[in-house]
Design an enzyme around this catalytic site. Sequence first.
Site, PDB file in Angstrom:
ATOM      1  N   LYS A   1       0.808  -1.215   0.000  1.00  0.00           N
ATOM      2  CA  LYS A   1       0.000   0.000   0.000  1.00  0.00           C
ATOM      3  C   LYS A   1       0.844   1.268   0.000  1.00  0.00           C
ATOM      4  O   LYS A   1       0.445   2.293  -0.571  1.00  0.00           O
ATOM      5  CB  LYS A   1      -0.940  -0.007   1.212  1.00  0.00           C
ATOM      6  CG  LYS A   1      -2.100  -0.986   1.084  1.00  0.00           C
ATOM      7  CD  LYS A   1      -3.008  -0.898   2.284  1.00  0.00           C
ATOM      8  CE  LYS A   1      -4.313  -1.638   2.059  1.00  0.00           C
ATOM      9  NZ  LYS A   1      -4.126  -3.061   1.790  1.00  0.00           N
ATOM     10  N   ARG A  38      -7.025  -7.918  -9.611  1.00  0.00           N
ATOM     11  CA  ARG A  38      -7.787  -9.153  -9.837  1.00  0.00           C
ATOM     12  C   ARG A  38      -9.224  -8.788 -10.158  1.00  0.00           C
ATOM     13  O   ARG A  38      -9.596  -7.609 -10.176  1.00  0.00           O
ATOM     14  CB  ARG A  38      -7.753 -10.020  -8.581  1.00  0.00           C
ATOM     15  CG  ARG A  38      -8.234  -9.262  -7.339  1.00  0.00           C
ATOM     16  CD  ARG A  38      -8.403 -10.143  -6.127  1.00  0.00           C
ATOM     17  NE  ARG A  38      -8.576  -9.408  -4.895  1.00  0.00           N
ATOM     18  CZ  ARG A  38      -9.694  -8.803  -4.494  1.00  0.00           C
ATOM     19  NH1 ARG A  38     -10.758  -8.816  -5.275  1.00  0.00           N
ATOM     20  NH2 ARG A  38      -9.749  -8.171  -3.339  1.00  0.00           N
ATOM     21  N   GLU A  89      -2.130   6.800   7.855  1.00  0.00           N
ATOM     22  CA  GLU A  89      -2.819   7.643   6.890  1.00  0.00           C
ATOM     23  C   GLU A  89      -3.949   8.373   7.607  1.00  0.00           C
ATOM     24  O   GLU A  89      -4.482   7.891   8.610  1.00  0.00           O
ATOM     25  CB  GLU A  89      -3.389   6.748   5.781  1.00  0.00           C
ATOM     26  CG  GLU A  89      -3.643   7.409   4.463  1.00  0.00           C
ATOM     27  CD  GLU A  89      -3.964   6.361   3.393  1.00  0.00           C
ATOM     28  OE1 GLU A  89      -3.241   6.298   2.393  1.00  0.00           O
ATOM     29  OE2 GLU A  89      -4.920   5.593   3.586  1.00  0.00           O
TER      30      GLU A  89
END
Length: 445
Positions: free
Chosen positions: A116, A293, A200
């Site tokens: 990430k 995906r 974050e």
Amino acid sequence: MIESVLVANRGEIARRIIRTAKRLGVRAIAVHSAADAGLPFVAEADEAVCIGPANPAQSYRNPEAILAAARSTGARAIHPGYGFLSENADFARAVAAAGLAWVGPGAEAITAMGDKINARNLMAAAGVPVAPGATDPAKDAAGAVAAAGQIGYPVMVKAAAGGGGMGMAVAADEAALRTEYEKVRGFAERMFGDGAVLIERFFPRVRHVEVQILGLADGRVVALGERECSVQRRNQKLLEEAPSPAVGPELRARLLAAAVRAGEAVNYRNAGTVECLLDPTTGEFFFLEMNTRLQVEHPVTELVYGVDLVEEQLRVAAGLPPTFDPEALAPRGHAIELRINAEDPKRFLPGPGAIAEWVEPTGPGVRVDSGYTAGNTVTPFYDSLMAKLIVHGADRAEAIERARRAVAGFTVVGPKCNLPFFAELFEREPFLTGEYDTAIVARMR
């Protein structure tokens, strides 16, 4: 077109991939654990191979067993579905090294988006908006506190290698941050083998909106609209709809353009999803992650755009053009997907068991992608998802009404089931008006 495909997954997604493969005349090969031998996807495949016991590490997450099954059956391609090995770059490389087509993005894109922190830095460099956050992982609790001091509380504490809503916690102050940091790091080490933690900014009132992208064989990246995914429990989705009731034409154009830039930044091929957080009051959105995906919720995009995303995946893997004109893509109507889980509808705790009765709803605009039927057993070894109930209508109001009727007509006896939750949701004003956010489920409880 690829002549045969091995589906390295189980349940509803394996059954759904097999359905498209057989429609296209592609030989469909299933692999399954001993616990899943009696499930519909095994019976519906052209060929099936047992690859190990119930433990996923010894079956669905066992690359050697899956590749051995591919060799023994003469498979020419592997479709990983979602979960398990679908975002495992090493497995993608092993499939290619074995001379098989990988029905998914390249290993380089999976690697780039799998972390990430690396992903948000790449997106920022590509001009995709990212939330305020650290550009490096917090090495310890003191580093997390220092990062939060620059970002501002509350903060989200996230496993850098996580996905699917796992490995996340919110901290409102330093004391909570120190506690949650250790929890998330420990969880990440156990689950993902990587204890890196991202700090974050946390936004209390946001919507979770994502864009379906498709990297074509000719190198172009196209966007097939957005999906609203804000009905969640424990950061995991329960209901998705398309288009998002919070997104108008101008915001949609910005979202889709950013998603295309994200895909282009990593030379993306095949199906993927760019997930964003949206502030509905300001129209600001921030990159959350890219899922390399096929998503669980892909059917709502299929119904709104009239495409079969699994077919498009197979075509990309085969080097073929899409079935549609990317310049003429246009949405029609509204679609909603409900995740029918074997779990308590109040506390959402898993409740596996034998299925004594299973009756699926029918009617105009109703689709059910199911992994089970009467006589099967939902075991505790895998995710609690039993089926996906998807409805399509001319507009959102019609889609909601069809969903309400379909829920009433869906019977599951045996395991616990969350169908009553959806019946309750469809009576709640925030959902009916479309003015809800990611806290809607918490407010219902």
